[in-house]
Design an enzyme around this catalytic site. Structure first.
Site, PDB file in Angstrom:
ATOM      1  N   LYS A   1      21.633  31.162  23.128  1.00 45.67           N
ATOM      2  CA  LYS A   1      22.936  31.593  22.601  1.00 45.67           C
ATOM      3  C   LYS A   1      24.029  30.957  23.466  1.00 45.67           C
ATOM      4  O   LYS A   1      24.120  29.736  23.521  1.00 45.67           O
ATOM      5  CB  LYS A   1      22.999  33.122  22.570  1.00 45.67           C
ATOM      6  CG  LYS A   1      21.967  33.760  21.638  1.00 45.67           C
ATOM      7  CD  LYS A   1      22.184  35.245  21.495  1.00 45.67           C
ATOM      8  CE  LYS A   1      21.265  35.868  20.472  1.00 45.67           C
ATOM      9  NZ  LYS A   1      19.994  36.345  21.034  1.00 45.67           N
TER      10      LYS A   1
ATOM     11  N   ASP B   1      20.270  43.750  28.889  1.00 45.20           N
ATOM     12  CA  ASP B   1      19.927  42.677  27.954  1.00 45.20           C
ATOM     13  C   ASP B   1      21.191  41.823  27.807  1.00 45.20           C
ATOM     14  O   ASP B   1      22.144  42.211  27.141  1.00 45.20           O
ATOM     15  CB  ASP B   1      19.513  43.304  26.620  1.00 45.20           C
ATOM     16  CG  ASP B   1      19.162  42.265  25.570  1.00 45.20           C
ATOM     17  OD1 ASP B   1      19.514  41.068  25.763  1.00 45.20           O
ATOM     18  OD2 ASP B   1      18.557  42.636  24.552  1.00 45.20           O
TER      19      ASP B   1
ATOM     20  N   GLU C   1      -2.035  30.354  30.055  1.00 46.40           N
ATOM     21  CA  GLU C   1      -1.884  31.778  30.391  1.00 46.40           C
ATOM     22  C   GLU C   1      -1.939  31.969  31.898  1.00 46.40           C
ATOM     23  O   GLU C   1      -2.697  31.291  32.591  1.00 46.40           O
ATOM     24  CB  GLU C   1      -3.007  32.609  29.747  1.00 46.40           C
ATOM     25  CG  GLU C   1      -2.679  33.096  28.355  1.00 46.40           C
ATOM     26  CD  GLU C   1      -3.180  32.159  27.279  1.00 46.40           C
ATOM     27  OE1 GLU C   1      -3.390  30.974  27.606  1.00 46.40           O
ATOM     28  OE2 GLU C   1      -3.350  32.609  26.140  1.00 46.40           O
TER      29      GLU C   1
ATOM     30  N   TYR D   1      -2.557  25.000  26.849  1.00 47.04           N
ATOM     31  CA  TYR D   1      -2.634  26.443  27.081  1.00 47.04           C
ATOM     32  C   TYR D   1      -2.399  26.700  28.554  1.00 47.04           C
ATOM     33  O   TYR D   1      -2.872  25.927  29.399  1.00 47.04           O
ATOM     34  CB  TYR D   1      -4.009  26.987  26.677  1.00 47.04           C
ATOM     35  CG  TYR D   1      -3.989  27.635  25.317  1.00 47.04           C
ATOM     36  CD1 TYR D   1      -3.161  28.730  25.084  1.00 47.04           C
ATOM     37  CD2 TYR D   1      -4.785  27.173  24.283  1.00 47.04           C
ATOM     38  CE1 TYR D   1      -3.123  29.327  23.831  1.00 47.04           C
ATOM     39  CE2 TYR D   1      -4.746  27.773  23.036  1.00 47.04           C
ATOM     40  CZ  TYR D   1      -3.913  28.853  22.819  1.00 47.04           C
ATOM     41  OH  TYR D   1      -3.862  29.452  21.593  1.00 47.04           O
TER      42      TYR D   1
ATOM     43  N   ARG E   1      15.497  27.522  22.048  1.00 47.14           N
ATOM     44  CA  ARG E   1      15.235  28.864  21.513  1.00 47.14           C
ATOM     45  C   ARG E   1      14.149  29.523  22.357  1.00 47.14           C
ATOM     46  O   ARG E   1      13.038  29.014  22.458  1.00 47.14           O
ATOM     47  CB  ARG E   1      14.763  28.732  20.067  1.00 47.14           C
ATOM     48  CG  ARG E   1      14.532  30.014  19.326  1.00 47.14           C
ATOM     49  CD  ARG E   1      14.621  29.767  17.841  1.00 47.14           C
ATOM     50  NE  ARG E   1      15.980  29.385  17.505  1.00 47.14           N
ATOM     51  CZ  ARG E   1      16.978  30.249  17.254  1.00 47.14           C
ATOM     52  NH1 ARG E   1      16.755  31.540  17.264  1.00 47.14           N
ATOM     53  NH2 ARG E   1      18.192  29.821  16.985  1.00 47.14           N
TER      54      ARG E   1
ATOM     55  N   THR F   1      18.077  35.795  26.037  1.00 45.87           N
ATOM     56  CA  THR F   1      17.602  34.639  25.294  1.00 45.87           C
ATOM     57  C   THR F   1      18.195  33.423  25.993  1.00 45.87           C
ATOM     58  O   THR F   1      19.097  33.553  26.827  1.00 45.87           O
ATOM     59  CB  THR F   1      18.074  34.658  23.826  1.00 45.87           C
ATOM     60  OG1 THR F   1      19.490  34.830  23.811  1.00 45.87           O
ATOM     61  CG2 THR F   1      17.409  35.756  23.036  1.00 45.87           C
TER      62      THR F   1
HETATM   63  N1  DSN Z   1      19.872  37.714  16.212  1.00 45.79           N
HETATM   64  C1  DSN Z   1      20.686  37.901  17.374  1.00 45.79           C
HETATM   65  C2  DSN Z   1      22.121  38.046  17.040  1.00 45.79           C
HETATM   66  O1  DSN Z   1      22.540  37.456  16.070  1.00 45.79           O
HETATM   67  O2  DSN Z   1      22.847  38.714  17.751  1.00 45.79           O
HETATM   68  C3  DSN Z   1      20.243  39.044  18.208  1.00 45.79           C
HETATM   69  O3  DSN Z   1      18.967  39.401  17.911  1.00 45.79           O
END
Ligand code: DSN
Length: 481
Positions: free
Chosen positions: A281, A249, A74, A72, A287, A278
């Site tokens: 990607k 974003d 925090e 943990y 992730r 994120t």
């Molecule tokens: N799930 C992602 C996508 O496929 O673009 C975005 O949230």
């Protein structure tokens, strides 16, 4: 996979590590070990065109599977609510340090567990910052955590209406940009900007006029299904003109920012107050999520946990640090450029066979096809392509008559296939294969779900797709048995 030191020179060590891990897991629950092994087989055999997915390196994957998961932590490095966080501090500081250097950011907060979490941290931090900075300075308050709930509520009301202006869902925006199914739609009064009906592009003059009228507190830029570039310098001007905070974003295109494909006016970090992403990607990490911001927003962003986040995931932050270190290597820039070149090649193959593309092409990692023009719903096209061995996902197109469930579009992306090492000629051929399948698919009557796909085309496409991915092994050298 493309040649990174961690995927080639250590392939045999990675093979041993994954095999040993599965042996240990199988001693407790063999069905889990079997499913993990099967997932590798399935991913190896699949021609993946999902724009939001990728393949992380063995180093990134292995950094997640360890005892950091037990801690943990925090708080933030050096200021934790738990004891014995010295090693968590090390990996969190490394992740933040690499992220700052990679993106040229003043501050990085690598704790968010996902993109939605990162956006939630950003929204609350923007609200807190806007409430606190002028009002608290005037009141001489230094520590906002010492305020009573009533004090905070009074300060918050001083903001007036909480308005957010983000890209509409059917133009490629994301659910978390102020839409009702997400909490952001309940936190903010939302309006959305679309794209020009003729060109499919963002119309900055129209957006400026809308922003002047709507007076948002937060202007959100960024998308998950817009196949072109965004002028973040123009977004900054619009935000400044109406007194809005500019939030970007960049979840989908963070890899293109890291790989210096998006620079100057196209670099979100250089222009926004707060940037969320994120990490799994186009950035090819584990992730998870992250917030980048200017120094001004850092104190409010750093309160993300426990304000809106559960305890940080130190094992994932360790993997983020590894992924960001990989992305700082020169070959990541080659990768990012190849992602875009492959995307253009894919678009070329689709266009050559008459598939209608939203905006007529692409400048980034994704391509959006309007299959409504061929008499199909996105759902029918997605299922037919899957039957033919091509993994895609359906997506709304601007002014979609079929709504967000059935949709009229298919979204394609090249980050994953580029990681496997596919090149432009192969992506053009993949575009042609997709087009052949769409041509050989017909809706059954009025159904938005049922379809008929010519069996010979399906069989031929599956075979060719298997050959194409077979020529580019995923995790080469990694053998589980
Ligand atoms: N799930 C992602 C996508 O496929 O673009 C975005 O949230």
């Amino acid at each position: 996979m493309t040649s990174t030191p961690s995927t080639v020179s250590t392939a045999s060590a990675a093979s041993t590590a994954f095999r040993s891990a599965l042996e240990v897991i199988a001693q407790v629950e063999p069905r889990v070990a079997a499913a993990i092994g099967q997932e590798l087989t399935d991913q190896r055999e699949s021609l993946k065109l999902i724009a939001s997915e990728n393949y992380a390196s063995p180093a990134v994957l292995l950094a997640m599977g360890n005892w950091f998961s037990d801690k943990y932590a925090e708080g933030t490095p050096g200021r934790r609510f738990y004891a014995a966080c010295q090693n968590v501090d090390t990996v969190e500081e490394l992740a933040a340090e690499h992220a700052r250097a990679l993106f040229g950011a003043e501050h990085a907060y690598p704790q968010p567990h996902s993109g939605i979490d990162a956006n939630l941290v950003a929204f609350w931090s923007i609200l807190a910052h806007r409430v606190e900075s002028p009002a608290l300075a005037e009141a001489g308050v230094k520590n906002v955590d010492a305020l009573t709930t009533e004090d905070w509520a009074v300060l918050r009301r001083s903001l007036g209406d909480q308005r957010m202006l983000g890209m509409s869902l059917d133009a490629g925006g994301h659910l978390t940009h102020g839409f009702r199914p997400n909490i952001s739609g309940k936190m903010f009064e939302q309006a959305s900007y679309g794209t020009d009906p003729e060109t499919g592009l963002i119309d900055y003059a129209a957006l400026r006029a809308q922003a002047r009228e709507f007076r948002p507190l937060v202007l959100v830029a960024g998308y998950s299904a817009y196949p072109r570039l965004v002028d973040f310098a123009a977004m900054r001007e619009i935000a400044d003109e109406v007194g809005a905070t500019l939030m970007v974003d960049m979840a989908h295109f963070a890899g293109l920012v890291a790989g210096k494909v998006l620079t100057g006016d196209l670099d979100p970090v250089a222009h926004a107050d707060v940037v969320t992403t994120t990490t799994h990607k186009s950035l090819r990490g584990p992730r998870g999520g992250m917030v980048l911001c200017t120094a001004e927003y850092a104190p409010s962003v750093d309160r993300g946990c426990p304000l809106v986040l559960g305890g940080p995931l130190p094992h994932v932050m360790a993997a983020k640090a590894v992924a960001f270190a990989e992305a700082r290597r020169p070959d990541f820039a080659d990768y990012a450029q190849a992602v875009v070149a492959n995307s253009r090649a894919l678009a070329e193959g689709l266009l050559r066979r008459g598939v209608r593309l939203v905006t007529g092409g692409t400048d980034n990692h994704l391509v959006l096809a309007d299959v409504g023009a061929a008499g199909l719903t996105g759902r029918q096209a997605e299922a037919a392509l899957l039957e033919a061995g091509l993994v895609t996902n359906r997506n709304a197109v601007p002014a979609d008559p079929n709504g967000p469930w059935y949709t009229s579009g298919i979204r394609f992306g090249t980050p994953a296939l580029t990681t496997r090492g596919l090149g432009e000629a192969e992506l053009t051929e993949v575009g042609e294969l997709v087009a052949d399948v769409l041509t050989a698919t017909q809706a059954e009557g009025e159904s938005k779900v049922r379809y008929r796909l010519d069996a010979a085309v399906a069989q031929r496409t599956r075979a060719r797709a298997a050959e194409i991915v077979g020529a580019h092994p995923l995790y080469p050298g990694v053998e589980l048995v």
